[in-house]
Design an enzyme around this catalytic site. Structure first.
Site, PDB file in Angstrom:
ATOM      1  N   HIS A 266     -16.204  -1.062  59.589  1.00 48.45           N
ATOM      2  CA  HIS A 266     -17.350  -0.976  58.799  1.00 48.45           C
ATOM      3  C   HIS A 266     -16.951  -0.727  57.278  1.00 48.45           C
ATOM      4  O   HIS A 266     -16.178   0.045  57.196  1.00 48.45           O
ATOM      5  CB  HIS A 266     -18.384   0.382  59.052  1.00 48.45           C
ATOM      6  CG  HIS A 266     -19.666   0.238  58.764  1.00 48.45           C
ATOM      7  ND1 HIS A 266     -20.146   0.285  57.349  1.00 48.45           N
ATOM      8  CD2 HIS A 266     -20.903  -0.186  59.360  1.00 48.45           C
ATOM      9  CE1 HIS A 266     -21.378   0.118  57.198  1.00 48.45           C
ATOM     10  NE2 HIS A 266     -21.954  -0.583  58.326  1.00 48.45           N
ATOM     11  N   ASP A 320     -22.978  -1.343  66.548  1.00 48.65           N
ATOM     12  CA  ASP A 320     -23.305  -2.249  67.399  1.00 48.65           C
ATOM     13  C   ASP A 320     -22.397  -2.099  68.895  1.00 48.65           C
ATOM     14  O   ASP A 320     -22.711  -2.884  69.632  1.00 48.65           O
ATOM     15  CB  ASP A 320     -22.822  -3.659  66.769  1.00 48.65           C
ATOM     16  CG  ASP A 320     -23.711  -4.041  65.859  1.00 48.65           C
ATOM     17  OD1 ASP A 320     -24.944  -3.979  65.893  1.00 48.65           O
ATOM     18  OD2 ASP A 320     -23.245  -4.372  64.581  1.00 48.65           O
TER      19      ASP A 320
HETATM   20  N1  COA Z   1     -11.226  -5.533  64.702  1.00 47.17           N
HETATM   21  C1  COA Z   1      -9.923  -5.536  64.348  1.00 47.17           C
HETATM   22  N2  COA Z   1      -9.450  -5.233  62.995  1.00 47.17           N
HETATM   23  C2  COA Z   1     -10.274  -5.002  62.308  1.00 47.17           C
HETATM   24  C3  COA Z   1     -11.731  -5.025  62.377  1.00 47.17           C
HETATM   25  C4  COA Z   1     -12.263  -5.036  63.766  1.00 47.17           C
HETATM   26  N3  COA Z   1     -13.512  -5.112  64.238  1.00 47.17           N
HETATM   27  N4  COA Z   1     -12.650  -4.548  61.354  1.00 47.17           N
HETATM   28  C5  COA Z   1     -11.670  -4.453  60.167  1.00 47.17           C
HETATM   29  N5  COA Z   1     -10.311  -4.736  60.830  1.00 47.17           N
HETATM   30  C6  COA Z   1      -9.083  -4.678  59.929  1.00 47.17           C
HETATM   31  C7  COA Z   1      -9.057  -5.943  59.039  1.00 47.17           C
HETATM   32  O1  COA Z   1      -8.450  -6.826  59.658  1.00 47.17           O
HETATM   33  C8  COA Z   1      -8.129  -5.526  58.106  1.00 47.17           C
HETATM   34  O2  COA Z   1      -6.884  -5.264  58.394  1.00 47.17           O
HETATM   35  P1  COA Z   1      -5.657  -5.464  57.513  1.00 47.17           P
HETATM   36  O3  COA Z   1      -5.837  -4.595  56.136  1.00 47.17           O
HETATM   37  O4  COA Z   1      -4.422  -5.249  57.967  1.00 47.17           O
HETATM   38  O5  COA Z   1      -5.892  -7.108  56.932  1.00 47.17           O
HETATM   39  C9  COA Z   1      -8.849  -3.786  57.957  1.00 47.17           C
HETATM   40  O6  COA Z   1      -9.190  -3.523  59.039  1.00 47.17           O
HETATM   41  C10 COA Z   1     -10.015  -3.861  56.824  1.00 47.17           C
HETATM   42  O7  COA Z   1     -11.131  -4.546  57.362  1.00 47.17           O
HETATM   43  P2  COA Z   1     -11.878  -5.741  56.302  1.00 47.17           P
HETATM   44  O8  COA Z   1     -12.217  -7.056  57.183  1.00 47.17           O
HETATM   45  O9  COA Z   1     -11.168  -6.022  55.088  1.00 47.17           O
HETATM   46  O10 COA Z   1     -13.086  -4.871  55.995  1.00 47.17           O
HETATM   47  P3  COA Z   1     -14.436  -5.196  55.516  1.00 47.17           P
HETATM   48  O11 COA Z   1     -15.089  -4.177  54.869  1.00 47.17           O
HETATM   49  O12 COA Z   1     -14.366  -6.390  54.596  1.00 47.17           O
HETATM   50  O13 COA Z   1     -15.337  -5.682  56.881  1.00 47.17           O
HETATM   51  C11 COA Z   1     -16.527  -5.575  58.943  1.00 47.17           C
HETATM   52  C12 COA Z   1     -16.203  -4.753  57.478  1.00 47.17           C
HETATM   53  C13 COA Z   1     -17.804  -4.852  59.393  1.00 47.17           C
HETATM   54  C14 COA Z   1     -17.163  -6.749  58.339  1.00 47.17           C
HETATM   55  C15 COA Z   1     -15.397  -5.754  59.910  1.00 47.17           C
HETATM   56  O14 COA Z   1     -15.006  -4.337  60.019  1.00 47.17           O
HETATM   57  C16 COA Z   1     -15.633  -6.530  60.866  1.00 47.17           C
HETATM   58  O15 COA Z   1     -15.638  -7.848  60.978  1.00 47.17           O
HETATM   59  N6  COA Z   1     -16.026  -5.915  61.998  1.00 47.17           N
HETATM   60  C17 COA Z   1     -16.356  -6.467  63.355  1.00 47.17           C
HETATM   61  C18 COA Z   1     -17.915  -7.059  63.053  1.00 47.17           C
HETATM   62  C19 COA Z   1     -18.736  -6.133  63.356  1.00 47.17           C
HETATM   63  O16 COA Z   1     -19.013  -5.356  64.528  1.00 47.17           O
HETATM   64  N7  COA Z   1     -19.839  -6.095  62.631  1.00 47.17           N
HETATM   65  C20 COA Z   1     -21.118  -5.053  62.462  1.00 47.17           C
HETATM   66  C21 COA Z   1     -20.770  -4.199  61.290  1.00 47.17           C
HETATM   67  S1  COA Z   1     -22.011  -2.805  61.627  1.00 47.17           S
END
Ligand code: COA
Length: 386
Positions: A266, A320
């Site tokens: 998140h 979720d």
């Molecule tokens: N699974 C695996 N790795 C994850 C992850 C996940 N669900 N969420 C974040 N990470 C990792 C990223 O790969 C990144 O790693 P790195 O620094 O080695 O490249 C790091 O954690 C930071 O993630 P990032 O995608 O930059 O965070 P964000 O703030 O841009 O994205 C979300 C937040 C919610 C979009 C992201 O965590 C995600 O896609 N989660 C899965 C979808 C989900 O459950 N969404 C509902 C949100 S309520």
């Protein structure tokens, strides 16, 4: 400020007094009230009114709001007719976005919305808000029957918001325990500061578009798997893993491929999402009374293993992760989970719409231009590629 921050991370988009998150401590509060206390003691109807008006309602105010929601459940039959012509294979979020946008044609408000004193017309804002919050669950439940070739069940005025949804969805008297669990899920999903869909609602509202356009824009934004669409993905993922003993191998492969674990991570929380903790408690309660679902056992094993591997990045279970397990127990199919999320979030979106109108300035951000410098047009017969 010319610095570009991808995803606008950390950039304030508005001033708001609706909800607050402390992502380090795992705290979420609506209008100052901790989510744990609302989940324990409130109802969706009361929480919606709290979000909209800013304070816990008095008994007669709540009764009045509840009665308005019940009275506004009926949806014109032309909307149902329109839904009958939609492809049964269409995603419920696409149906919901279309149907909500279409409500604006059947209950027009364009004249009113362009008025300059709009923000002061609280009766109008309240009445639009009630109409949208009351009708969205009716549309979602009706779609379940329409897409299967049946007429939907008519809404009932003798049931609460959550009970009526369960009745309309399943066609059976709502089970009190499941209705209370659904009510709590709706509270937990009702609001969450300036997330992507709420930001979309603010941007659309800032142009003085109609509230139907505001909510339709927010629904489209919520539908993506990085936002509300993750709850459907979680159940599909747990079904794919199958059993707790498969978790480690599955996780190794996914993380090696740099794939996402759905329901994890998140932007705001660096610890476990407090809503995930409450939802996990609800699954445990349900499991204690009806037996443990295989999905839950797999989810627990995955949460433990994924937290160990991703915790160093501040990536833990989010809202979720457990919600879909509860919805599956209610007989709601996975592709409807996000539509149910939207039903709950309509309260938050409309609270932000009202707040935006009270201090409105159209959103018009800037960009960091990375294209060609200004240049002369070349006629087609003189063009070539080098
Ligand atoms: N699974 C695996 N790795 C994850 C992850 C996940 N669900 N969420 C974040 N990470 C990792 C990223 O790969 C990144 O790693 P790195 O620094 O080695 O490249 C790091 O954690 C930071 O993630 P990032 O995608 O930059 O965070 P964000 O703030 O841009 O994205 C979300 C937040 C919610 C979009 C992201 O965590 C995600 O896609 N989660 C899965 C979808 C989900 O459950 N969404 C509902 C949100 S309520």
């Amino acid at each position: 400020m010319n610095e570009y921050l991808p995803g606008l991370e950390g950039v304030p988009a508005t001033r708001s007094n609706i909800s607050v998150i402390d992502g380090e401590k795992g705290i979420l509060a609506y209008r100052g009230y901790p989510i744990e206390q609302l989940a324990e003691h409130s109802t969706f109807e009361e929480t919606a009114l709290l979000l909209l008006d800013g304070q816990l309602p008095l008994a007669d105010e709540l009764a009045d709001f509840d009665a308005q929601l019940r009275r506004n459940r009926r949806v014109k039959y032309n909307i149902r007719e329109m839904m009958k012509h939609m492809p049964a294979t269409g995603h419920p979020m696409e149906m919901l976005q279309t149907a909500v946008a279409c409500l604006g044609m059947f209950y027009p408000c364009n004249e009113r919305i362009s008025g300059t004193d709009l923000a002061d017309d609280l009766d109008y804002i309240h009445s639009m808000t009630v109409k949208i919050i009351a009708r969205m669950p009716v549309i979602v439940a009706a779609w379940e029957h329409i897409r299967n070739g049946y007429d939907p069940f008519a809404p009932r005025c003798d049931l609460s918001f959550a009970e009526n949804f369960l009745f309309m969805f399943t066609g059976q008297e709502p089970d009190p325990m499941l209705a209370r669990i659904l009510d709590t899920c709706l509270i937990l999903h009702a609001e969450h500061t300036i997330n992507a869909s709420t930001f979309a609602a603010l941007v659309t509202g800032s142009t003085l578009a109609s509230p139907y356009g505001v909510v339709a824009a927010a629904i489209g934004t919520l539908s993506g798997p990085l936002h509300g669409g993750a709850n459907q993905k979680v159940v599909e993922m747990l079904e794919q893993i199958g059993r707790p003993e498969n978790v480690q191998t599955w996780l190794d492969k996914k993380l090696e491929a740099k794939a996402k674990v759905w329901g994890f991570g998140h932007r705001e929380y660096k610890v476990k999402d407090p809503r995930a903790t409450i939802l996990q408690g609800l699954v445990e309660k349900l499991a204690a009374s009806r037996g443990v679902s295989p999905l839950f056992e797999t989810a627990l094993a995955l949460e433990e293993a994924a937290s160990e591997r991703l915790g160093a990045k501040g990536v833990y279970a989010n809202v979720d992760f457990y919600s879909g397990i509860l919805y599956a127990e209610m007989g709601i199919p996975p592709d409807q989970f996000t539509a149910l999320f939207a039903v709950a979030r309509s309260a938050g979106w409309l609270a932000h719409w009202r707040e935006q109108l009270a201090d409105n300035r159209i959103f018009r951000p800037t960009q960091v231009y990375t294209g060609e410098p200004v240049r002369d047009y070349t006629p087609v017969h003189l063009r070539g590629r080098v």
